[in-house]
Design a protein around this motif. Structure first.
Motif, PDB file in Angstrom:
ATOM      1  N   LEU A 199      18.605  61.171 -12.897  1.00 28.85           N
ATOM      2  CA  LEU A 199      18.828  60.627 -11.566  1.00 28.85           C
ATOM      3  C   LEU A 199      17.497  60.509 -10.823  1.00 28.85           C
ATOM      4  CD1 LEU A 199      21.327  59.810  -9.862  1.00 28.85           C
ATOM      5  CD2 LEU A 199      21.172  62.058  -8.770  1.00 28.85           C
ATOM      6  N   LYS A 200      17.347  59.457 -10.027  1.00 33.28           N
ATOM      7  CA  LYS A 200      16.164  59.239  -9.201  1.00 33.28           C
ATOM      8  C   LYS A 200      16.602  59.241  -7.728  1.00 33.28           C
ATOM      9  CE  LYS A 200      12.382  55.981  -8.268  1.00 33.28           C
ATOM     10  NZ  LYS A 200      11.754  54.694  -8.664  1.00 33.28           N
ATOM     11  N   VAL A 201      16.086  60.177  -6.955  1.00 32.90           N
ATOM     12  CA  VAL A 201      16.413  60.289  -5.530  1.00 32.90           C
ATOM     13  C   VAL A 201      15.146  60.003  -4.736  1.00 32.90           C
ATOM     14  CG1 VAL A 201      17.319  61.761  -3.713  1.00 32.90           C
ATOM     15  CG2 VAL A 201      18.148  62.034  -6.049  1.00 32.90           C
ATOM     16  N   GLU A 202      15.229  59.035  -3.830  1.00 31.72           N
ATOM     17  CA  GLU A 202      14.091  58.673  -2.980  1.00 31.72           C
ATOM     18  C   GLU A 202      14.422  59.017  -1.531  1.00 31.72           C
ATOM     19  OE1 GLU A 202      13.968  54.534  -4.552  1.00 31.72           O
ATOM     20  OE2 GLU A 202      11.800  54.912  -4.568  1.00 31.72           O
ATOM     21  N   LEU A 203      13.561  59.824  -0.921  1.00 29.53           N
ATOM     22  CA  LEU A 203      13.674  60.189   0.489  1.00 29.53           C
ATOM     23  C   LEU A 203      12.645  59.366   1.264  1.00 29.53           C
ATOM     24  CD1 LEU A 203      14.015  63.748   1.906  1.00 29.53           C
ATOM     25  CD2 LEU A 203      12.282  62.240   2.828  1.00 29.53           C
ATOM     26  N   ILE A 204      13.109  58.529   2.198  1.00 32.19           N
ATOM     27  CA  ILE A 204      12.223  57.613   2.912  1.00 32.19           C
ATOM     28  C   ILE A 204      12.283  57.899   4.407  1.00 32.19           C
ATOM     29  CG2 ILE A 204      11.765  55.199   3.495  1.00 32.19           C
ATOM     30  CD1 ILE A 204      12.789  54.428   0.763  1.00 32.19           C
ATOM     31  N   ILE A 205      11.099  58.010   5.010  1.00 35.40           N
ATOM     32  CA  ILE A 205      10.972  58.219   6.461  1.00 35.40           C
ATOM     33  C   ILE A 205      10.083  57.120   7.010  1.00 35.40           C
ATOM     34  CG2 ILE A 205      10.058  59.717   8.258  1.00 35.40           C
ATOM     35  CD1 ILE A 205      10.782  62.095   6.553  1.00 35.40           C
ATOM     36  N   MET A 206      10.592  56.393   7.980  1.00 36.32           N
ATOM     37  CA  MET A 206       9.805  55.365   8.648  1.00 36.32           C
ATOM     38  C   MET A 206       9.082  56.018   9.818  1.00 36.32           C
ATOM     39  SD  MET A 206      10.542  52.901   6.688  1.00 36.32           S
ATOM     40  CE  MET A 206       9.686  51.589   7.545  1.00 36.32           C
ATOM     41  N   ASP A 207       7.765  56.113   9.722  1.00 40.17           N
ATOM     42  CA  ASP A 207       6.953  56.766  10.745  1.00 40.17           C
ATOM     43  C   ASP A 207       6.928  55.904  12.007  1.00 40.17           C
ATOM     44  OD1 ASP A 207       3.540  58.057  10.907  1.00 40.17           O
ATOM     45  OD2 ASP A 207       5.293  58.325  12.177  1.00 40.17           O
ATOM     46  N   GLN A 208       7.659  56.345  13.047  1.00 38.67           N
ATOM     47  CA  GLN A 208       7.757  55.555  14.269  1.00 38.67           C
ATOM     48  C   GLN A 208       6.432  55.472  15.003  1.00 38.67           C
ATOM     49  OE1 GLN A 208      10.892  57.587  16.347  1.00 38.67           O
ATOM     50  NE2 GLN A 208      12.505  56.793  15.013  1.00 38.67           N
ATOM     51  N   LYS A 209       5.619  56.561  14.944  1.00 36.80           N
ATOM     52  CA  LYS A 209       4.316  56.541  15.620  1.00 36.80           C
ATOM     53  C   LYS A 209       3.391  55.517  14.981  1.00 36.80           C
ATOM     54  CE  LYS A 209       4.581  61.387  16.983  1.00 36.80           C
ATOM     55  NZ  LYS A 209       3.941  62.709  16.865  1.00 36.80           N
ATOM     56  N   GLU A 210       3.444  55.441  13.627  1.00 39.61           N
ATOM     57  CA  GLU A 210       2.585  54.487  12.929  1.00 39.61           C
ATOM     58  C   GLU A 210       3.003  53.068  13.260  1.00 39.61           C
ATOM     59  OE1 GLU A 210      -0.527  53.453  10.334  1.00 39.61           O
ATOM     60  OE2 GLU A 210       0.053  55.401  11.133  1.00 39.61           O
ATOM     61  N   GLY A 211       4.329  52.849  13.319  1.00 40.15           N
ATOM     62  CA  GLY A 211       4.809  51.521  13.635  1.00 40.15           C
ATOM     63  C   GLY A 211       4.490  51.094  15.040  1.00 40.15           C
TER      64      GLY A 211
END
Length: 580
Positions: free
Chosen positions: A567-579
């Protein structure tokens, strides 16, 4: 509803009262401040002197502790079992055993030498084998130059706290009625460097190390005569408080002298500072004080005329608006006719009230409460079976004598539970969260008797300023250990990596397990897209819900088939400060 700017009023506002009271008290304050100025100079002078005393005392204590530390290591060396064995058995030892013991002693000497930057070299003389063992000259038969030097120094009576040979300084101790000599050479340049660090506390200050019998041993001054004069002036300790600076005149120049004892060497450390260097900045203070006082009056008068027009009136509008917010009236807008900073504040206020109204209508408060409760719920999920099994593993390791593995597992287990049970902020730096997940992997790999291993990549590409919610990576790794290797496979492997690009943080966890069928993968995907109110708040789903609530669309947990077969699990966080 729109608010207009407040017009003229007969009321006395706070800012007007402050200006009037300031003017009324201005004249008496001038005379009072003159007195306070002189009083402050006196207090400041004493504070500076106390600061110099504290600084010199700190450095002298550090030096004293370092010398005590070296002496303690020297005494421990004399009681070393290998050295004692070499001394007692001496010629009865076989060549191989003698060489082995000498090597052990040399290793101990090398450790002692690198234990402090003040140690230049160290050595021992063992009478029973007729050899000197030294970090400087190695193993040498006696008599030799090194033994002769130490022997000549030891003839000095009574025994001093340290020995000097020219510019060299030695610490010498004996054991077994002179059967063992231990000698350590102290770095004179390092001692002088330490004194220079103390002298940097004030310009034109000097520091010396010495006593009445030996005179000045070391000094930062260019003239030894000056240092000797200072040393003899401070010998009579009954004439002053040894914990306070004293002032003495040398060649017509007044010096403040700070004295501290370096008891490990039976020496005194003295720092003397030219009084003019301390008082010169204070003498300029009076002129600047009056100048700034007059300028402050002028500025205050001009400020009182401008503050009403530029700040008080628009601020009054904002205060009225907030009063209406306190009455739960969100149908309010502030009208602004200017284009200054208050225009931005008013527009921001209007946007705030509008968004606040919409957020309340969309049950924003319930979502925040849900997010917080989910975090606390996950943090409190301390699996008792995991703890019991870990203790059992430690017990079994101790039974079989594997103390290193037991110690490692205990350390990792303590670090793991300290992290998940401690109180504090809900967010932590990413590198701490990542390190916690690796600690969990270490514990599990030890528990599974190393039939499961893991590989991970560093986080060099992730900005150190990024913070993430606590306990978001470990549940993903825990899911792999609990479900991917249930069939007891002997060569299980977990792969952990991170990636950060254009404001998006990705953590990938993969395994080579053979239990994740296509149906299982699809089922997990369906559960992750379900509404959070109708599913269990644990594991992968809990992490997915927390990330989506906090970081919005594009963030969360994503499931796919791994190229390693599991199984492949990807945890993704969109950095709001960077955006932003």
């Amino acid at each position: 509803m729109k608010l207009q700017a407040a017009g003229k009023s007969s009321k006395w506002f706070v800012y007007q009262k402050i200006v009037i009271v300031f003017i009324l008290f201005l004249l008496p304050l001038i005379s009072m401040n003159i007195w306070l100025n002189y009083k402050g100079m006196s207090i400041t002078k004493h504070a500076i002197l106390n600061s110099s005393l504290a600084g010199a005392s700190f450095y002298s204590k550090q030096l004293d502790k370092e010398m005590f530390f070296i002496r303690n290591l020297q005494l421990q060396l004399l009681n070393d079992k290998d050295l004692q064995k070499l001394s007692f058995r001496g010629s009865m030892l076989e060549n191989y055993e003698e060489v082995e013991l000498i090597d052990q002693v040399r290793d101990r000497l090398s450790t002692l030498m690198v234990s402090s930057e003040y140690v230049v070299s160290t050595g021992v003389y063992v009478e029973a084998v007729g050899k000197t063992i030294s970090t400087a000259s190695g193993v040498t038969n006696t008599p030799n130059g090194e033994m002769k030097l130490i022997s000549s120094l030891m003839k000095e009576k009574p025994k001093p706290s340290f020995y000097r040979s020219g510019n060299r300084i030695f610490l010498i101790e004996t054991e077994n009625n002179g059967g063992i000599w231990s000698y350590i050479e102290i770095s004179r340049p390092k001692l002088l460097e330490a004194l220079k660090e103390i002298a940097k506390l004030y310009p034109e200050s000097e520091v010396l190390l010495g006593n009445k019998e030996l005179g000045t041993v070391l000094t930062t001054a260019n003239k030894m005569k000056e240092s000797n004069e200072v040393l003899y002036l401070t010998e009579d300790k009954s004439m002053h408080d040894p914990n306070a600076p004293e002032m003495k005149k040398i060649n017509g120049v007044s010096y403040f002298i700070v004295q501290n004892d370096v008891s490990s060497l039976h020496l005194s450390l003295l720092m003397y500072v030219n009084e003019n260097e301390i008082t010169r900045p204070l003498s300029q203070f009076i002129t600047w004080f009056y100048t700034l006082f007059i300028i402050a009056i002028i500025v205050m008068v001009l400020y009182s005329f401008s503050v009403n027009l530029m700040i008080h009136r628009p601020l009054s509008k904002l205060v009225k608006a907030f009063h209406m917010i306190e009455t739960d009236n969100l149908n309010i807008m502030i009208d602004s006719k200017t284009k200054d900073e208050f225009h931005y504040v008013f527009n921001s206020f209007n946007n705030m009230t509008r968004k606040l109204k919409n957020s309340i209508e969309e049950n924003y408060e319930q979502k925040i409460a849900l997010q917080h409760s989910q975090l606390k719920q996950l943090q409190s999920q301390i699996n008792p079976h995991f703890l019991y099994n870990s203790f059992f593993n430690i017990y079994m390791m101790c039974k079989v004598g594997d103390s290193d593995s037991a110690a490692e597992l205990s350390q990792k287990l303590g670090s793991y539970y300290q992290y998940i049970t401690r109180s504090g902020a809900d967010e932590v730096p990413f590198y701490k969260e990542y390190r916690h997940a690796l600690d969990y992997c270490d514990i599990q790999c030890i528990r599974f008797s190393n039939r499961i291993a893991y590989e991970y990549e560093g986080i060099s590409g992730v900005p150190p300023s990024i913070s993430v919610p606590r306990l978001i990576i470990q549940p993903i790794v825990e899911n792999v250990f609990e479900h991917a290797f249930e069939d007891g496979m002997m060569e299980g492997m977990i792969y952990i990596s991170t990636d950060y690009r254009e404001g998006r943080l990705r953590v990938t966890v993969e395994d080579n397990g053979n239990l994740a069928t296509d149906e299982v993968v699809e089922h997990l995907r369906e559960k992750l897209v379900m509404d959070s109110k109708y599913i269990e708040k644990t594991g992968l789903i809990n992490v997915n819900n927390r990330l989506q609530l906090k970081y919005g669309l594009g963030s969360g947990v994503f499931i796919s088939r791994s190229e390693y077969g599991g199984l492949k699990v990807e945890l993704i966080i969109m950095d709001q400060k960077e955006g932003a």
